[in-house]
Scaffold this motif. Sequence first.
Motif, mmCIF file in Angstrom:
data_model
loop_
_atom_site.group_PDB
_atom_site.id
_atom_site.type_symbol
_atom_site.label_atom_id
_atom_site.label_comp_id
_atom_site.label_asym_id
_atom_site.label_seq_id
_atom_site.Cartn_x
_atom_site.Cartn_y
_atom_site.Cartn_z
ATOM 1 N N ALA A 48 3.534 49.631 21.336
ATOM 2 C CA ALA A 48 2.036 50.294 21.630
ATOM 3 C C ALA A 48 2.196 49.052 23.008
ATOM 4 N N LEU A 49 3.115 48.265 24.062
ATOM 5 C CA LEU A 49 3.286 47.403 25.516
ATOM 6 C C LEU A 49 2.740 49.055 25.939
ATOM 7 N N HIS A 50 4.067 49.998 25.684
ATOM 8 C CA HIS A 50 4.251 50.650 26.588
ATOM 9 C C HIS A 50 3.072 52.394 26.121
ATOM 10 N N LEU A 51 2.698 52.686 25.338
ATOM 11 C CA LEU A 51 1.309 53.348 24.932
ATOM 12 C C LEU A 51 0.065 52.694 25.579
ATOM 13 N N SER A 52 0.096 52.500 26.017
ATOM 14 C CA SER A 52 -1.440 51.235 25.924
ATOM 15 C C SER A 52 -0.849 51.839 27.943
ATOM 16 N N GLY A 53 0.353 51.334 28.522
ATOM 17 C CA GLY A 53 -0.280 51.940 30.072
ATOM 18 C C GLY A 53 0.771 50.583 30.683
ATOM 19 N N PHE A 54 0.861 49.871 30.212
ATOM 20 C CA PHE A 54 1.378 48.204 30.400
ATOM 21 C C PHE A 54 2.391 48.332 31.089
ATOM 22 N N VAL A 55 3.625 49.005 30.770
ATOM 23 C CA VAL A 55 4.987 49.159 31.049
ATOM 24 C C VAL A 55 5.079 50.748 30.622
ATOM 25 N N PRO A 56 6.073 50.946 32.465
ATOM 26 C CA PRO A 56 6.517 52.419 32.363
ATOM 27 C C PRO A 56 7.024 53.389 31.258
ATOM 28 N N ARG A 57 7.844 52.622 30.837
ATOM 29 C CA ARG A 57 8.742 52.894 29.356
ATOM 30 C C ARG A 57 9.052 51.856 28.144
ATOM 31 N N ARG A 58 9.263 52.861 27.714
ATOM 32 C CA ARG A 58 9.009 51.557 26.167
ATOM 33 C C ARG A 58 10.448 50.711 26.246
ATOM 34 N N LEU A 59 9.953 49.098 26.153
ATOM 35 C CA LEU A 59 11.352 48.118 26.065
ATOM 36 C C LEU A 59 11.762 48.313 25.709
ATOM 37 N N ALA A 60 13.088 47.031 25.020
ATOM 38 C CA ALA A 60 13.208 47.036 23.617
ATOM 39 C C ALA A 60 13.577 46.034 23.680
ATOM 40 N N PRO A 61 13.418 44.844 22.812
ATOM 41 C CA PRO A 61 13.241 43.534 22.651
ATOM 42 C C PRO A 61 14.310 42.754 23.615
ATOM 43 N N GLY A 62 15.716 43.196 23.967
ATOM 44 C CA GLY A 62 16.705 42.693 24.240
ATOM 45 C C GLY A 62 16.263 42.855 25.984
ATOM 46 N N GLU A 63 15.516 43.701 25.818
ATOM 47 C CA GLU A 63 14.523 43.492 27.873
ATOM 48 C C GLU A 63 13.322 42.496 28.279
ATOM 49 N N GLN A 64 13.330 41.888 27.242
ATOM 50 C CA GLN A 64 12.677 40.553 27.381
ATOM 51 C C GLN A 64 11.540 40.807 28.925
ATOM 52 N N HIS A 65 12.968 40.191 29.683
ATOM 53 C CA HIS A 65 13.374 39.277 30.747
ATOM 54 C C HIS A 65 13.154 39.990 31.694
ATOM 55 N N LEU A 66 12.713 41.605 30.968
ATOM 56 C CA LEU A 66 11.522 42.238 32.457
ATOM 57 C C LEU A 66 9.986 42.372 32.448
ATOM 58 N N LEU A 67 9.721 41.102 31.530
ATOM 59 C CA LEU A 67 8.101 41.359 31.232
ATOM 60 C C LEU A 67 7.596 40.808 32.725
#
Length: 186
Positions: free
Chosen positions: A54-73
Amino acid sequence: MNPTRADLEAARGATIDDVLGPGLDVLFCGINPGLYSAATGHHFARPGNRFWPALHLSGFVPRRLAPGEQHLLPSYGLGITNIVPRATARADELSAEEIRAGGVRLARLVEETGPRTLAVAGVSAYRVAFGRPRAKIGPQDDMIGDVALWVLPNPSGLNASYQLDRLAEDFASLRRAIESLPCRRR
């Protein structure tokens, strides 16, 4: 890492570090970590949870992040916390007192970190945590200081009344609201 049954049981009562950074546009807030999330150390980590799609599809982030990439938020102006920090198998294992105490803790965290918006994912927990029994999904009239409050549907796969497309649209409504606010320096 796919946690074993023993890993999941060992995660009961564990906590996960918040994902925070300076100048956040949105601090997303879950109800509490599930055992899968606590075992992996990543928010919204259980397969079937729709937060990351949902974070990706809503346009908040440019690609679907994996939970292990939460540090990028934080680089996207986003963070994650929980109302109640302790992990349980299901959110209904939390008492109303624990959720209310979590609301007080959350208000302090918001005052300390100053995101533009706090977005709580779970209307029932929001109602209890903030004493707003009639709250609905979307923007709230209340604020914490100058921080806007928004309620999103719970992205858990157990919330069958919200399919991914509808969930993504609610996330996108929040994103559009944030984009319409005056710019803030990071």
